[in-house]
Design an enzyme around this catalytic site. Structure first.
Site, PDB file in Angstrom:
ATOM      1  N   LYS A 118       2.073 -34.075 -13.542  1.00 55.25           N
ATOM      2  CA  LYS A 118       2.582 -33.996 -12.189  1.00 55.25           C
ATOM      3  C   LYS A 118       3.758 -33.013 -12.097  1.00 55.25           C
ATOM      4  O   LYS A 118       4.104 -32.549 -11.025  1.00 55.25           O
ATOM      5  CB  LYS A 118       3.101 -35.382 -11.739  1.00 55.25           C
ATOM      6  CG  LYS A 118       2.106 -36.493 -11.846  1.00 55.25           C
ATOM      7  CD  LYS A 118       2.825 -37.823 -11.618  1.00 55.25           C
ATOM      8  CE  LYS A 118       1.920 -38.967 -11.970  1.00 55.25           C
ATOM      9  NZ  LYS A 118       2.681 -40.228 -12.134  1.00 55.25           N
ATOM     10  N   GLY A 119       4.355 -32.703 -13.239  1.00 51.51           N
ATOM     11  CA  GLY A 119       5.622 -31.977 -13.247  1.00 51.51           C
ATOM     12  C   GLY A 119       5.589 -30.600 -12.618  1.00 51.51           C
ATOM     13  O   GLY A 119       6.592 -30.145 -12.073  1.00 51.51           O
TER      14      GLY A 119
ATOM     15  N   GLU B 115       2.703 -24.195 -15.750  1.00 54.26           N
ATOM     16  CA  GLU B 115       3.366 -25.347 -16.392  1.00 54.26           C
ATOM     17  C   GLU B 115       4.803 -25.478 -15.904  1.00 54.26           C
ATOM     18  O   GLU B 115       5.416 -24.506 -15.484  1.00 54.26           O
ATOM     19  CB  GLU B 115       3.384 -25.152 -17.922  1.00 54.26           C
ATOM     20  CG  GLU B 115       2.447 -26.048 -18.687  1.00 54.26           C
ATOM     21  CD  GLU B 115       2.791 -27.529 -18.660  1.00 54.26           C
ATOM     22  OE1 GLU B 115       3.485 -27.999 -17.737  1.00 54.26           O
ATOM     23  OE2 GLU B 115       2.351 -28.236 -19.581  1.00 54.26           O
ATOM     24  N   ASP B 116       5.321 -26.686 -16.011  1.00 53.55           N
ATOM     25  CA  ASP B 116       6.724 -26.898 -15.655  1.00 53.55           C
ATOM     26  C   ASP B 116       7.653 -26.518 -16.805  1.00 53.55           C
ATOM     27  O   ASP B 116       8.611 -25.774 -16.624  1.00 53.55           O
ATOM     28  CB  ASP B 116       6.958 -28.365 -15.237  1.00 53.55           C
ATOM     29  CG  ASP B 116       6.377 -29.377 -16.223  1.00 53.55           C
ATOM     30  OD1 ASP B 116       5.814 -28.979 -17.268  1.00 53.55           O
ATOM     31  OD2 ASP B 116       6.484 -30.588 -15.957  1.00 53.55           O
TER      32      ASP B 116
ATOM     33  N   ASP C   2       8.122 -27.533 -24.309  1.00 53.16           N
ATOM     34  CA  ASP C   2       9.132 -28.106 -25.203  1.00 53.16           C
ATOM     35  C   ASP C   2       8.621 -27.918 -26.634  1.00 53.16           C
ATOM     36  O   ASP C   2       8.783 -26.851 -27.232  1.00 53.16           O
ATOM     37  CB  ASP C   2       9.322 -29.567 -24.797  1.00 53.16           C
ATOM     38  CG  ASP C   2      10.439 -30.261 -25.548  1.00 53.16           C
ATOM     39  OD1 ASP C   2      11.252 -29.577 -26.160  1.00 53.16           O
ATOM     40  OD2 ASP C   2      10.495 -31.508 -25.520  1.00 53.16           O
TER      41      ASP C   2
ATOM     42  N   LYS D 251      11.918 -24.307 -23.514  1.00 50.92           N
ATOM     43  CA  LYS D 251      12.955 -24.911 -24.365  1.00 50.92           C
ATOM     44  C   LYS D 251      12.581 -24.566 -25.803  1.00 50.92           C
ATOM     45  O   LYS D 251      11.959 -25.356 -26.500  1.00 50.92           O
ATOM     46  CB  LYS D 251      12.896 -26.426 -24.162  1.00 50.92           C
ATOM     47  CG  LYS D 251      14.230 -27.114 -23.987  1.00 50.92           C
ATOM     48  CD  LYS D 251      14.095 -28.596 -24.202  1.00 50.92           C
ATOM     49  CE  LYS D 251      13.705 -29.376 -22.984  1.00 50.92           C
ATOM     50  NZ  LYS D 251      13.734 -30.840 -23.224  1.00 50.92           N
TER      51      LYS D 251
ATOM     52  N   PHE E 165      17.472 -32.528 -22.223  1.00 52.67           N
ATOM     53  CA  PHE E 165      16.434 -33.129 -21.387  1.00 52.67           C
ATOM     54  C   PHE E 165      16.806 -32.887 -19.932  1.00 52.67           C
ATOM     55  O   PHE E 165      17.902 -33.229 -19.496  1.00 52.67           O
ATOM     56  CB  PHE E 165      16.303 -34.626 -21.670  1.00 52.67           C
ATOM     57  CG  PHE E 165      15.092 -35.212 -21.004  1.00 52.67           C
ATOM     58  CD1 PHE E 165      13.834 -35.070 -21.581  1.00 52.67           C
ATOM     59  CD2 PHE E 165      15.200 -35.865 -19.781  1.00 52.67           C
ATOM     60  CE1 PHE E 165      12.705 -35.582 -20.948  1.00 52.67           C
ATOM     61  CE2 PHE E 165      14.079 -36.374 -19.155  1.00 52.67           C
ATOM     62  CZ  PHE E 165      12.837 -36.231 -19.741  1.00 52.67           C
TER      63      PHE E 165
ATOM     64  N   ASP F  31      10.619 -35.299 -14.485  1.00 54.21           N
ATOM     65  CA  ASP F  31      11.047 -36.690 -14.304  1.00 54.21           C
ATOM     66  C   ASP F  31      11.714 -37.288 -15.535  1.00 54.21           C
ATOM     67  O   ASP F  31      11.556 -36.787 -16.654  1.00 54.21           O
ATOM     68  CB  ASP F  31       9.839 -37.559 -13.970  1.00 54.21           C
ATOM     69  CG  ASP F  31       8.966 -37.831 -15.216  1.00 54.21           C
ATOM     70  OD1 ASP F  31       8.539 -36.854 -15.856  1.00 54.21           O
ATOM     71  OD2 ASP F  31       8.753 -39.008 -15.551  1.00 54.21           O
TER      72      ASP F  31
HETATM   73  P1  IMP Z   1       5.606 -30.535 -25.037  1.00 55.66           P
HETATM   74  O1  IMP Z   1       4.210 -30.977 -25.352  1.00 55.66           O
HETATM   75  O2  IMP Z   1       6.617 -31.111 -25.996  1.00 55.66           O
HETATM   76  O3  IMP Z   1       5.751 -29.040 -24.902  1.00 55.66           O
HETATM   77  O4  IMP Z   1       6.007 -31.208 -23.685  1.00 55.66           O
HETATM   78  C1  IMP Z   1       5.468 -30.834 -22.513  1.00 55.66           C
HETATM   79  C2  IMP Z   1       5.660 -31.896 -21.452  1.00 55.66           C
HETATM   80  O5  IMP Z   1       6.719 -32.825 -21.788  1.00 55.66           O
HETATM   81  C3  IMP Z   1       6.109 -31.223 -20.166  1.00 55.66           C
HETATM   82  O6  IMP Z   1       4.995 -30.783 -19.416  1.00 55.66           O
HETATM   83  C4  IMP Z   1       6.908 -32.315 -19.503  1.00 55.66           C
HETATM   84  O7  IMP Z   1       6.058 -33.160 -18.774  1.00 55.66           O
HETATM   85  C5  IMP Z   1       7.521 -33.090 -20.654  1.00 55.66           C
HETATM   86  N1  IMP Z   1       8.887 -32.625 -20.938  1.00 55.66           N
HETATM   87  C6  IMP Z   1       9.318 -31.880 -21.985  1.00 55.66           C
HETATM   88  N2  IMP Z   1      10.641 -31.652 -21.912  1.00 55.66           N
HETATM   89  C7  IMP Z   1      11.054 -32.248 -20.780  1.00 55.66           C
HETATM   90  C8  IMP Z   1      12.348 -32.345 -20.120  1.00 55.66           C
HETATM   91  O8  IMP Z   1      13.392 -31.829 -20.554  1.00 55.66           O
HETATM   92  N3  IMP Z   1      12.363 -33.052 -18.950  1.00 55.66           N
HETATM   93  C9  IMP Z   1      11.254 -33.636 -18.414  1.00 55.66           C
HETATM   94  N4  IMP Z   1      10.047 -33.567 -18.990  1.00 55.66           N
HETATM   95  C10 IMP Z   1       9.949 -32.872 -20.156  1.00 55.66           C
END
Ligand code: IMP
Length: 186
Positions: free
Chosen positions: A47-48, A104-105, A108, A136, A157, A164
């Protein structure tokens, strides 16, 4: 503990509403120029990325189609991704032979997107590119080729503009960080 006033829980603004607006306009112009004469399918990851998708698509001047996917990573915590991804909502239309951009939002660890890229490549698009509002890089576990990037942020974060914490704060119009007490058990 959460306050009834969302803004009262915010320790600071990392990216303001004005900065987001200006950068989204630039990204839209860049994408429109790069894909001139072509048609693009934007795939938003719910949803982000909902607010980013809504603003970005209106900043793009070439013809676009949109599709929505929803994934959840499981086995992690409220602030840590696990890399195990479950598809909650799949594409509605075929992307076979189409130019596709994942919207994508935030990236990470990169585990969620790494999974999605492999999944979508398997559906035979003509091209597949990545646009993310936030990056990030400090916590990256897998290399992700980012084609369009809004902002690089430090290892914090963040919430707001779709992002969210426990399903709250998505409706804040800026990207911010929460006060430490919000993360404390209620
Ligand atoms: P990844 O798989 O670790 O790259 O994470 C991706 C997903 O984790 C993103 O699409 C977000 O939904 C969530 N996410 C990662 N970091 C944050 C943050 O700082 N705030 C909120 N959601 C996050």
């Amino acid at each position: 503990m959460r306050s009834p006033d969302l803004v009262a829980d915010v320790a600071g603004v990392l990216v303001s509403e004005e900065q987001i607006r200006a950068r989204v306009a630039e990204l839209g112009a860049q994408i429109s120029a790069d894909y001139a004469g072509r048609e693009l399918t934007l795939v938003s990851v719910l949803k982000g990325s909902l607010p980013f998708m809504a603003d970005l698509m209106r900043a793009i001047t070439i013809p676009v189609s949109i599709d929505l996917m929803e994934v959840s990573s499981y086995g992690g915590t409220a602030t840590e991704s696990s890399g195990l991804v479950r598809i909650l909502k799949d594409l509605s239309s075929s992307i076979d032979g189409r130019d596709v951009m994942i919207v994508e939002d935030i990236i990470d660890t990169g585990l969620t997107l790494n999974y999605l890229i492999r999944y979508l490549r398997g559906k035979n698009p003509r091209s597949l590119h990545i646009c993310t509002l936030l990056d990030k890089p400090a916590r990256r576990l897998v290399d992700i080729p980012i084609d369009y990037l809004g902002f690089t942020i430090p290892d914090q974060f963040v919430i707001g503009y779709g992002l969210d914490y426990g399903e709250h704060y998505r409706n804040l119009p800026f990207i911010g960080v929460l006060k430490p007490e919000v993360y404390a058990a209620p």
